[in-house]
Write an enzyme that holds these catalytic residues in place. Sequence first.
Site, PDB file in Angstrom:
ATOM      1  N   PRO A 192      55.058  56.702  46.704  1.00  0.00           N
ATOM      2  CA  PRO A 192      55.663  56.025  45.553  1.00  0.00           C
ATOM      3  C   PRO A 192      54.637  55.878  44.422  1.00  0.00           C
ATOM      4  O   PRO A 192      53.446  55.681  44.673  1.00  0.00           O
ATOM      5  CB  PRO A 192      56.049  54.651  46.105  1.00  0.00           C
ATOM      6  CG  PRO A 192      55.934  54.728  47.573  1.00  0.00           C
ATOM      7  CD  PRO A 192      55.075  55.895  47.931  1.00  0.00           C
ATOM      8  N   ASP A 202      39.030  55.846  45.108  1.00  0.00           N
ATOM      9  CA  ASP A 202      40.333  56.343  45.572  1.00  0.00           C
ATOM     10  C   ASP A 202      40.293  57.850  45.803  1.00  0.00           C
ATOM     11  O   ASP A 202      40.747  58.345  46.843  1.00  0.00           O
ATOM     12  CB  ASP A 202      41.430  56.055  44.531  1.00  0.00           C
ATOM     13  CG  ASP A 202      41.886  54.618  44.579  1.00  0.00           C
ATOM     14  OD1 ASP A 202      41.155  53.787  45.141  1.00  0.00           O
ATOM     15  OD2 ASP A 202      42.974  54.338  44.059  1.00  0.00           O
ATOM     16  N   ALA A 242      45.651  61.134  44.709  1.00  0.00           N
ATOM     17  CA  ALA A 242      46.049  62.238  45.595  1.00  0.00           C
ATOM     18  C   ALA A 242      46.464  63.453  44.760  1.00  0.00           C
ATOM     19  O   ALA A 242      46.150  64.592  45.112  1.00  0.00           O
ATOM     20  CB  ALA A 242      47.181  61.784  46.515  1.00  0.00           C
ATOM     21  N   GLY A 244      52.684  54.439  41.093  1.00  0.00           N
ATOM     22  CA  GLY A 244      52.314  53.244  40.322  1.00  0.00           C
ATOM     23  C   GLY A 244      52.341  51.937  41.078  1.00  0.00           C
ATOM     24  O   GLY A 244      52.520  50.885  40.472  1.00  0.00           O
ATOM     25  N   GLY A 273      49.873  51.243  43.568  1.00  0.00           N
ATOM     26  CA  GLY A 273      48.574  51.064  44.208  1.00  0.00           C
ATOM     27  C   GLY A 273      48.387  51.872  45.476  1.00  0.00           C
ATOM     28  O   GLY A 273      47.494  51.590  46.271  1.00  0.00           O
ATOM     29  N   LEU A 274      49.217  52.892  45.685  1.00  0.00           N
ATOM     30  CA  LEU A 274      49.082  53.678  46.923  1.00  0.00           C
ATOM     31  C   LEU A 274      48.356  55.008  46.688  1.00  0.00           C
ATOM     32  O   LEU A 274      48.419  55.916  47.517  1.00  0.00           O
ATOM     33  CB  LEU A 274      50.458  53.912  47.564  1.00  0.00           C
ATOM     34  CG  LEU A 274      51.203  52.642  47.992  1.00  0.00           C
ATOM     35  CD1 LEU A 274      52.542  52.981  48.603  1.00  0.00           C
ATOM     36  CD2 LEU A 274      50.373  51.812  48.985  1.00  0.00           C
ATOM     37  N   GLY A 275      47.674  55.097  45.577  1.00  0.00           N
ATOM     38  CA  GLY A 275      46.786  56.250  45.352  1.00  0.00           C
ATOM     39  C   GLY A 275      47.501  57.529  44.966  1.00  0.00           C
ATOM     40  O   GLY A 275      46.942  58.618  45.139  1.00  0.00           O
ATOM     41  N   SER A 276      48.735  57.399  44.423  1.00  0.00           N
ATOM     42  CA  SER A 276      49.443  58.647  44.119  1.00  0.00           C
ATOM     43  C   SER A 276      48.708  59.454  43.056  1.00  0.00           C
ATOM     44  O   SER A 276      48.632  60.678  43.157  1.00  0.00           O
ATOM     45  CB  SER A 276      50.904  58.358  43.757  1.00  0.00           C
ATOM     46  OG  SER A 276      51.105  58.417  42.396  1.00  0.00           O
ATOM     47  N   SER A 277      48.138  58.804  42.060  1.00  0.00           N
ATOM     48  CA  SER A 277      47.469  59.603  41.023  1.00  0.00           C
ATOM     49  C   SER A 277      46.183  60.237  41.563  1.00  0.00           C
ATOM     50  O   SER A 277      45.867  61.377  41.233  1.00  0.00           O
ATOM     51  CB  SER A 277      47.230  58.785  39.754  1.00  0.00           C
ATOM     52  OG  SER A 277      46.107  57.991  39.899  1.00  0.00           O
TER      53      SER A 277
HETATM   54  O1  PMV Z   1      46.137  48.740  42.805  1.00  0.00           O
HETATM   55  P1  PMV Z   1      45.008  49.697  42.907  1.00  0.00           P
HETATM   56  O2  PMV Z   1      45.025  50.537  44.122  1.00  0.00           O
HETATM   57  O3  PMV Z   1      44.789  50.453  41.628  1.00  0.00           O
HETATM   58  O4  PMV Z   1      43.709  48.868  43.192  1.00  0.00           O
HETATM   59  C1  PMV Z   1      42.955  48.180  42.246  1.00  0.00           C
HETATM   60  C2  PMV Z   1      41.763  47.650  42.967  1.00  0.00           C
HETATM   61  C3  PMV Z   1      40.973  46.618  42.202  1.00  0.00           C
HETATM   62  O5  PMV Z   1      39.966  46.160  43.069  1.00  0.00           O
HETATM   63  C4  PMV Z   1      41.856  45.450  41.797  1.00  0.00           C
HETATM   64  C5  PMV Z   1      40.354  47.190  40.948  1.00  0.00           C
HETATM   65  C6  PMV Z   1      39.248  48.176  41.183  1.00  0.00           C
HETATM   66  O6  PMV Z   1      38.926  48.920  40.226  1.00  0.00           O
HETATM   67  O7  PMV Z   1      38.648  48.217  42.269  1.00  0.00           O
END
Ligand code: PMV
Length: 315
Positions: A99, A149, A109, A101, A103-107
Site C-alpha cells: 500500500p 529504508d 522498494a 504512502g 510508511g511501508l516502504g513502497s517508494s
Molecule cells: O513513516 P515512515 O516509514 O516514513 O517512517 C518515518 C520514520 C521517522 O523516524 C519518523 C522519520 C525518519 O526519518 O526516520
Amino acid sequence: MKSNASAPGKIILFGEHFVVYGVKAILCAINKRVTVSASKIHENTISIKSNIGDLNMPPNKPITEIKSPLKPFYFLANKMIEKHNQNTGIEILVQSEIPLGVGLGSSSACCVAGAAAISRLFSETSKKEILELAIEAERTIFQNTSGADCTVCTFGGIMEYDKKNGFSKINSEPNFHLVIANSKIEHSTEAIVANVKQFKEKNEEKFSNLCKEESELINNVLVLLRNNDLSGLGKNMLKNQEYLETIGISNEKLRSMIELAQESSFGAKITGAGGGGCIIALTDESNLENVVEQFKKKNYECFSAKIDFKGLDTF
Ligand code: PMV
C-alpha cells in the site's frame, strides 16, 4: 531484452522518531514486494506504466520539471541512458503489493527494484551500486531520506540503524508474524517529524530521558530477537508505543486499533511516522488468523506479513 527485479517493503519494528535524534532503530523487510520490468525500446521515450498511473516523456528533461510520483523511475532511466551514452528509449512496468504512502516502504522498494531493473539493462551492477542509485532516486522525492529504508529493501532481513554508524544487519531469524492494519488516515512524515521537534524543544529534559529509555529498550530487544522471545518482544512494543504516545504522534483511532490488537497478539505499536498510517501487531503462526479476523470484523484494512530475508531479487 527484458530486465526484472523485485524488492520488499519494510516496517520499523522499534525506534521511529527517536532515530532522528541519534537513537538506534530496528527495521525489518516484509514479504510484500514491488516488481519492476524494464526493456529498451526503439522510440525516443521513457515510458512508465504502474497501478498509480503512467508517465511518458522523452529523455533529457530536467528532473525538476517532472511532477509525477513516478519521477524516481524517470530519473533512473535518464541517468542510465546518459551514462552509457546510448540512443535508446526505455519502457518500465511497475507492479506493487505494498500500500502506498502509509510508511511501508513502497517508494524505497520502487527505487531499489527500479535501480536494479534499469541499470542491469546496460551492465552488471552490484547490490551496493544499486543501493547508491536507489537512494539518489529516492532523493528526487524525499530530499532528506536517511537511506535506511532503501538499505533494508536491498538487503532484506532485520537491521539496526543509527545516524552515526549507519546500518548493520541483525543475524537473528525470529519466526514471528506481523499483522499490519491501516488506519487509512493520511499523514505527512515531514509534518509529524516537525511536531516532534516542537515537542522536544518545549520538553528538553523529558525528551532526553525518553531517548535514554528508548535506547535501553532497543538493547533489550536485540537480545529478545536473538532468543526468539515473542512474548518479550510484544511487551517491548507496548512500552515503545507508550513513548510514542508521550511525544504526541498517536491519536484515538490508532489507540483503539492497538487496543484491539492487544486482545489477541503479543503486542502492538504504531510503525513509522504515526499520526495515521499503520500499526503492527506481533503474533505467531498459530494465532495469526485470529488476529487478522479481529481487524476484519471491524472492517479494518489489514494483512499479515513475515520478515523477508531475501531483499532485492533480480531475474
Ligand atoms: O513513516 P515512515 O516509514 O516514513 O517512517 C518515518 C520514520 C521517522 O523516524 C519518523 C522519520 C525518519 O526519518 O526516520
